[in-house]
Design a protein around this motif. Structure first.
Motif, PDB file in Angstrom:
ATOM      1  N   PRO A 141      10.243  -9.929  -2.625  1.00  0.00           N
ATOM      2  CA  PRO A 141       9.339  -8.815  -3.380  1.00  0.00           C
ATOM      3  C   PRO A 141       8.745  -9.363  -4.699  1.00  0.00           C
ATOM      4  O   PRO A 141       9.104 -10.211  -5.267  1.00  0.00           O
ATOM      5  N   LEU A 142       7.412  -9.209  -4.854  1.00  0.00           N
ATOM      6  CA  LEU A 142       6.758  -9.613  -5.910  1.00  0.00           C
ATOM      7  C   LEU A 142       5.835  -8.469  -6.439  1.00  0.00           C
ATOM      8  O   LEU A 142       5.215  -7.811  -5.858  1.00  0.00           O
ATOM      9  N   VAL A 143       5.822  -8.571  -8.019  1.00  0.00           N
ATOM     10  CA  VAL A 143       5.011  -7.529  -8.610  1.00  0.00           C
ATOM     11  C   VAL A 143       4.180  -8.140  -9.591  1.00  0.00           C
ATOM     12  O   VAL A 143       4.406  -9.224 -10.155  1.00  0.00           O
ATOM     13  N   LEU A 144       2.904  -7.949  -9.738  1.00  0.00           N
ATOM     14  CA  LEU A 144       1.826  -8.345 -10.671  1.00  0.00           C
ATOM     15  C   LEU A 144       1.627  -7.447 -11.982  1.00  0.00           C
ATOM     16  O   LEU A 144       1.427  -6.199 -11.608  1.00  0.00           O
ATOM     17  N   VAL A 145       1.633  -7.623 -12.934  1.00  0.00           N
ATOM     18  CA  VAL A 145       1.457  -6.836 -14.129  1.00  0.00           C
ATOM     19  C   VAL A 145       0.128  -7.547 -14.600  1.00  0.00           C
ATOM     20  O   VAL A 145      -0.233  -8.758 -14.871  1.00  0.00           O
ATOM     21  N   SER A 146      -0.913  -6.689 -14.887  1.00  0.00           N
ATOM     22  CA  SER A 146      -2.166  -7.119 -15.303  1.00  0.00           C
ATOM     23  C   SER A 146      -2.990  -7.995 -14.532  1.00  0.00           C
ATOM     24  O   SER A 146      -3.771  -8.785 -14.910  1.00  0.00           O
ATOM     25  N   ARG A 147      -2.985  -7.694 -13.149  1.00  0.00           N
ATOM     26  CA  ARG A 147      -3.708  -8.316 -12.196  1.00  0.00           C
ATOM     27  C   ARG A 147      -3.738  -7.764 -10.860  1.00  0.00           C
ATOM     28  O   ARG A 147      -2.766  -7.014 -10.536  1.00  0.00           O
ATOM     29  N   SER A 148      -4.855  -7.446 -10.066  1.00  0.00           N
ATOM     30  CA  SER A 148      -4.921  -6.772  -8.949  1.00  0.00           C
ATOM     31  C   SER A 148      -4.641  -7.691  -7.843  1.00  0.00           C
ATOM     32  O   SER A 148      -4.765  -8.737  -7.741  1.00  0.00           O
ATOM     33  N   SER A 149      -4.407  -6.963  -6.725  1.00  0.00           N
ATOM     34  CA  SER A 149      -3.991  -7.490  -5.339  1.00  0.00           C
ATOM     35  C   SER A 149      -4.443  -6.607  -4.429  1.00  0.00           C
ATOM     36  O   SER A 149      -4.274  -5.571  -4.417  1.00  0.00           O
ATOM     37  N   ARG A 150      -4.914  -7.261  -3.295  1.00  0.00           N
ATOM     38  CA  ARG A 150      -5.207  -6.627  -2.089  1.00  0.00           C
ATOM     39  C   ARG A 150      -3.955  -6.475  -0.954  1.00  0.00           C
ATOM     40  O   ARG A 150      -3.979  -5.697   0.162  1.00  0.00           O
ATOM     41  N   SER A 151      -3.100  -7.455  -1.213  1.00  0.00           N
ATOM     42  CA  SER A 151      -1.993  -7.526  -0.377  1.00  0.00           C
ATOM     43  C   SER A 151      -1.264  -6.616  -0.193  1.00  0.00           C
ATOM     44  O   SER A 151      -0.596  -5.926  -1.251  1.00  0.00           O
ATOM     45  N   SER A 152      -0.652  -6.091   1.090  1.00  0.00           N
ATOM     46  CA  SER A 152       0.512  -4.872   1.158  1.00  0.00           C
ATOM     47  C   SER A 152       1.878  -5.234   0.804  1.00  0.00           C
ATOM     48  O   SER A 152       2.888  -4.615   0.424  1.00  0.00           O
ATOM     49  N   ALA A 153       1.922  -6.720   0.462  1.00  0.00           N
ATOM     50  CA  ALA A 153       3.310  -7.169   0.320  1.00  0.00           C
ATOM     51  C   ALA A 153       3.450  -7.322  -1.364  1.00  0.00           C
ATOM     52  O   ALA A 153       4.357  -7.636  -1.835  1.00  0.00           O
ATOM     53  N   VAL A 154       2.329  -6.937  -2.126  1.00  0.00           N
ATOM     54  CA  VAL A 154       2.396  -7.267  -3.608  1.00  0.00           C
ATOM     55  C   VAL A 154       2.130  -5.902  -4.289  1.00  0.00           C
ATOM     56  O   VAL A 154       1.456  -5.312  -4.062  1.00  0.00           O
TER      57      VAL A 154
END
Length: 333
Positions: A141-154
């Motif tokens: 599991p991985l989460v980004l704060v203040s950055r976008s992602s198109r990955s369904s795993a993020v």
């Protein structure tokens, strides 16, 4: 002195290492007398269970890795506060490192966190390339704060940067400003939506946008001001730290804030609220963003969702002492 081990506790209490392990895990299979003996021995030796060792032994980690892009930016400290509060309430601990806003260092930092085998990883404002993020998300599991992602795993947590910049422009225009400069965050996280929001808002008011390349640092804010040649009456800085550099450079040039130039920051960190700075700024709910990141991550860890969370918080304007109507003449250079 060497850190006391489980074997040391077992020897002091006169029991097996396996029994000490059961006590440290809170197992109900241990008698009250033996539990008391083990805990007393542990207290005498100053022993405490090692989080990483517990994770490896049980194959169930209660550690979350956190990579902070910039330890010098107070914004991230407040995000971590919110993340830590929620994580501890859910029974998780944090391991924190930094990549120093450099892609190469962030790759190493991400690999280092992964080596601890954490339950999940939170990346705060990362500049590491997308393939490295996707690869890490493939491991857990991985989460980004203040950055976008198109990955369904993020999972992601962001503020609405376009709205935030528009709030700053609208505020300055309402005061009568027309020569409004935006110092952007360069390649930093969320620089693009904030820059876009500024341009769209300026166009909506029939004003010409002026973007100066910058970074989310104090030095970049000061350098941008020194490089400006054309007249301006207001500055929208990349963030609060950048705005402090703007204020410093304006003072060096003999310009008063807000009498000669108005300044707006972004983030609303504790720095902006200091009485001698009193910075008008755009508020991002830092603790809330940290809480949402921890919640999304732990939900994934527990297998309670398989879909990507795209969480967006709404920014708001905080008016303080660095903005005012412009002078009659905008020629302040």
């Amino acid at each position: 002195m060497a850190r006391p081990t489980m074997e040391d506790v077992a020897a002091r209490a006169g029991v097996s290492r396996a029994l000490v392990s059961l006590v440290m895990r809170g197992s109900p299979k241990v008698s009250a007398a033996r539990r008391a003996a083990v805990l007393a021995a542990a207290a005498e030796l100053g022993y405490s269970p090692h989080a990483m060792a517990r994770s490896l032994a049980s194959r169930t980690s209660h550690v979350l890795g956190v990579m902070v892009s910039d330890l010098h930016n107070p914004f991230w400290a407040e995000v971590v506060d919110g993340l830590d509060l929620y994580a501890r309430g859910a029974g998780f601990e944090l391991v924190i490192n930094t990549g120093g806003r450099e892609p190469g260092r962030e790759r190493q930092a991400l690999a280092s966190l992964a080596s601890f085998r954490p339950a999940g990883i939170a990346l705060l404002g990362p500049v590491v390339p997308t393939p490295a993020i996707d690869a890490a998300a493939g491991e857990g599991p991985l989460v980004l704060v203040s950055r976008s992602s198109r990955s369904s795993a993020v999972d992601t947590v962001n503020d609405d940067g376009r709205t935030g910049s528009a709030l700053a422009v609208d505020h300055l225009v309402s005061l009568g400003h027309r020569e409004i400069v935006h110092i952007d965050g360069g390649n930093g996280s969320q620089s693009t939506p904030r820059r876009t929001g500024y341009r769209v808002a300026m166009d909506r008011h029939g004003l010409a946008p002026r973007v100066v390349r910058g970074e989310y640092t104090e030095a970049a804010g000061a350098a941008a001001i020194r490089a400006l040649k054309e007249p301006f009456t207001a500055v929208i800085a990349a963030n609060d730290l950048n705005a402090v550099g703007v204020l410093s450079a304006l003072t060096e040039l003999g310009l008063r804030v807000p009498e000669d130039v108005s300044v707006v920051g972004y983030d609303n960190t504790w720095l902006a609220a200091l009485r001698h700075i009193s910075l008008t700024t755009i508020d991002q709910p830092r603790h809330e963003m940290g809480r949402l990141a921890a919640e999304a991550l732990i939900t994934r860890v527990r297998g309670e969702t398989a879909s990507a969370a795209r969480l967006v918080v709404r920014p708001s304007l905080v008016v303080r002492a660095t903005t005012a109507p412009p002078r009659v003449s905008p020629d302040n250079r």
